[in-house]
Design a protein around this motif. Structure first.
Motif, PDB file in Angstrom:
ATOM      1  N   LEU A 270      24.552 -36.422 -61.795  1.00 63.85           N
ATOM      2  CA  LEU A 270      24.708 -37.555 -62.741  1.00 63.85           C
ATOM      3  C   LEU A 270      26.124 -38.297 -62.817  1.00 63.85           C
ATOM      4  N   SER A 271      25.914 -39.663 -62.712  1.00 63.79           N
ATOM      5  CA  SER A 271      27.213 -40.337 -62.803  1.00 63.79           C
ATOM      6  C   SER A 271      27.815 -40.264 -64.025  1.00 63.79           C
ATOM      7  N   ASP A 272      29.297 -40.732 -64.281  1.00 61.21           N
ATOM      8  CA  ASP A 272      29.948 -40.591 -65.342  1.00 61.21           C
ATOM      9  C   ASP A 272      29.550 -41.669 -66.458  1.00 61.21           C
ATOM     10  N   ASP A 273      29.159 -42.800 -66.150  1.00 59.99           N
ATOM     11  CA  ASP A 273      28.619 -43.845 -66.776  1.00 59.99           C
ATOM     12  C   ASP A 273      27.036 -44.078 -66.961  1.00 59.99           C
ATOM     13  N   LEU A 274      26.604 -43.344 -67.790  1.00 59.84           N
ATOM     14  CA  LEU A 274      25.076 -43.222 -67.807  1.00 59.84           C
ATOM     15  C   LEU A 274      24.208 -44.416 -68.847  1.00 59.84           C
ATOM     16  N   PRO A 275      23.275 -44.877 -68.131  1.00 55.91           N
ATOM     17  CA  PRO A 275      22.361 -46.052 -69.069  1.00 55.91           C
ATOM     18  C   PRO A 275      21.742 -45.302 -69.964  1.00 55.91           C
ATOM     19  N   THR A 276      21.199 -45.950 -70.932  1.00 59.79           N
ATOM     20  CA  THR A 276      20.316 -45.409 -71.974  1.00 59.79           C
ATOM     21  C   THR A 276      19.066 -45.140 -71.584  1.00 59.79           C
ATOM     22  N   PHE A 277      18.500 -45.904 -70.429  1.00 55.84           N
ATOM     23  CA  PHE A 277      17.269 -45.868 -70.102  1.00 55.84           C
ATOM     24  C   PHE A 277      17.112 -45.640 -68.596  1.00 55.84           C
ATOM     25  N   LYS A 278      16.170 -44.673 -67.888  1.00 60.34           N
ATOM     26  CA  LYS A 278      16.139 -44.217 -66.659  1.00 60.34           C
ATOM     27  C   LYS A 278      15.864 -45.589 -65.847  1.00 60.34           C
ATOM     28  N   ARG A 279      15.181 -46.580 -66.415  1.00 64.31           N
ATOM     29  CA  ARG A 279      14.688 -47.553 -65.723  1.00 64.31           C
ATOM     30  C   ARG A 279      15.598 -48.831 -65.305  1.00 64.31           C
ATOM     31  N   ASP A 280      16.737 -48.424 -65.929  1.00 62.95           N
ATOM     32  CA  ASP A 280      17.996 -49.462 -65.705  1.00 62.95           C
ATOM     33  C   ASP A 280      18.757 -48.712 -64.071  1.00 62.95           C
ATOM     34  N   GLY A 281      18.383 -47.526 -63.878  1.00 64.78           N
ATOM     35  CA  GLY A 281      19.225 -46.980 -62.476  1.00 64.78           C
ATOM     36  C   GLY A 281      20.500 -46.822 -62.717  1.00 64.78           C
ATOM     37  N   GLY A 282      21.244 -46.522 -61.733  1.00 65.55           N
ATOM     38  CA  GLY A 282      22.599 -46.446 -61.637  1.00 65.55           C
ATOM     39  C   GLY A 282      23.111 -45.181 -62.267  1.00 65.55           C
ATOM     40  N   PHE A 283      22.417 -44.154 -62.495  1.00 65.75           N
ATOM     41  CA  PHE A 283      22.664 -42.786 -63.297  1.00 65.75           C
ATOM     42  C   PHE A 283      23.010 -41.610 -62.321  1.00 65.75           C
ATOM     43  N   VAL A 284      22.623 -41.759 -61.198  1.00 67.25           N
ATOM     44  CA  VAL A 284      22.727 -40.722 -60.128  1.00 67.25           C
ATOM     45  C   VAL A 284      24.216 -41.021 -59.210  1.00 67.25           C
ATOM     46  N   ARG A 285      24.829 -40.153 -59.222  1.00 67.47           N
ATOM     47  CA  ARG A 285      26.239 -40.056 -58.798  1.00 67.47           C
ATOM     48  C   ARG A 285      26.099 -40.436 -57.143  1.00 67.47           C
TER      49      ARG A 285
END
Length: 416
Positions: free
Chosen positions: A232-247
């Motif tokens: 998991l990345s440091d800055d996480l979105p609320t919804f998985k559909r937004d992407g950008g959550f994997v480090r």
């Protein structure tokens, strides 16, 4: 005055079929026989099976983290009828407000789970003397040990709601922040167990309620928290559909697709530099238009070099203009296709990683749930310890007699 009634859902007879009850119940909890639940009557098995069948149907087959059925003796807790509950104002005042109720006056918990547990215990007071003493022993420890109480409450206040995050993930309603809550909750529980164990190291007789809770805090695997930290990345979105959550660096294929998505110009420039070096044509360019897509462009005087062996095996003629000749290559065609689908592919890969991580969490759902319950028990005990110190409450002497004697008593609600 009109009072809104709760919704009632009629259920078909098969939900209450006693002949299939045991099979449905054992299948839901993945056990071989109902003996795993202890000795339950046919009626109890049927009722429990009806509950899990209702859950399965309303949640469209999703399996929430439910505890197995457990028989509770009728005499284990005090029965309080609804009218008495209302008049005692245990949870709400007669006007329906939490403020001014007994729960509101005594609740010093620092977590939502601890507050829920305290409310549950207040709704069903124990009658078993040994069990009451077990809880009071835990409270007494936090009354006497100021450092242990302060450290435990500080760590609990920073811990996320493990039970809520687990339920959301199990019901496929969770997001990246729920995975982070599981990670942070596991780490917080293990650190709390380590800190409290160290603080109580010199104590000979640690209450069973505390030792059991500390053991449960250590049950979720540290490897799971480590994997979630790596993923998991440091800055996480609320919804998985937004992407950008994997480090970045967690998955090479995802990084490649992100590079194509975000740095397509750099990737194309790198390919152009390589082609210019391989062909010896320093003026070679890779360009793009809406008709041809990506193509290699050289001046007419260099075209023969690309159409002659061995370069003709790499470069395929596309278009000849007055002063330029355009080519493509299998590699450039693949690159174009990958750039076009990189954004969708990157998001798809992230969602696959999310599902894989969620499945790993759910597979350890039982230990995570036990850990969440242990944190709630520690919160309830330490909160009552803080309340006792704050209000100068004394530990009651509880035994099996019918004697009821109060000296210097104060009503908590009236006093406050």
């Amino acid at each position: 005055t009109w009072r809104e009634l709760p919704a009632v859902t009629p259920l078909p007879r098969d939900v209450f079929d006693g002949a299939t009850a045991e099979r449905r119940l054992t299948s839901f909890f993945a056990v071989a026989t109902s003996e795993a639940f202890g000795i339950l009557s046919r009626l109890e098995l049927t009722a429990a099976a009806a509950c899990v069948t209702y859950v399965e149907r309303t949640q469209i087959g999703q399996r929430p983290p439910l505890s197995p059925p457990l028989r509770e003796a009728a005499s284990a807790s005090m029965a309080i009828d609804q009218a008495t509950r209302g008049n005692l104002e245990l949870m709400r005042t007669l006007t329906g407000e939490r403020r001014g109720s007994l729960l509101d006056c005594i609740d010093r918990t620092v977590t939502a789970a601890g507050s829920r547990l305290l409310a549950q215990r207040l709704s069903a007071p124990l009658t078993d003397v040994a069990h009451i003493a077990r809880r009071l022993d835990a409270v007494a420890l936090f009354v006497d040990d100021v450092a242990a109480r302060a450290d435990t409450r500080s760590r609990l206040a920073a811990a996320p709601d493990l039970a809520r995050a687990l339920t959301r993930l199990a019901m496929q309603r969770g997001g990246p922040r729920d995975l982070a809550a599981i990670r942070d909750g596991i780490i917080a529980a293990r650190e709390l167990a380590q800190g409290l164990t160290k603080a109580l190291g010199a104590l000979k007789d640690i209450p069973a309620e505390i030792t059991d809770a500390l053991a449960l805090c250590r049950k979720p695997e540290a490897a799971l928290a480590a994997e979630l930290t790596a993923a998991l990345s440091d800055d996480l979105p609320t919804f998985k559909r937004d992407g950008g959550f994997v480090r970045e660096g967690f998955d090479a294929t995802l990084d490649e697709n992100r590079a194509l998505r975000d740095e397509s110009r750099r990737v194309v420039a790198a390919l152009q530099a390589r082609y210019a070096d391989e062909t010896g044509v320093k003026t070679l360019k890779i360009r793009h238009n809406n008709v041809l897509g990506y193509f290699v462009e050289v001046t007419a005087q260099h075209a023969d070099k690309l159409t002659a062996p061995p370069l003709n095996a790499t470069f395929i003629h596309r278009q000849t203009l007055a002063g330029q000749v355009r080519f493509t290559s299998t590699e450039l065609g693949d690159l174009e296709a990958r750039i076009a689908s990189a954004a969708d592919r990157a998001l798809g890969l992230e969602l696959e990683i999310f599902e894989r991580l969620s499945a790993t969490v759910i597979a350890q759902g039982a230990t995570i749930k036990e850990c969440a319950e242990a944190l709630a028990r520690l919160d309830a005990a330490s909160a009552l310890g803080a309340l006792a110190v704050e209000c100068d409450y004394a530990r009651p002497l509880v035994d099996d007699s019918l004697a009821f004697a109060i000296e210097g008593g104060r009503h908590p609600v009236v006093q406050q």
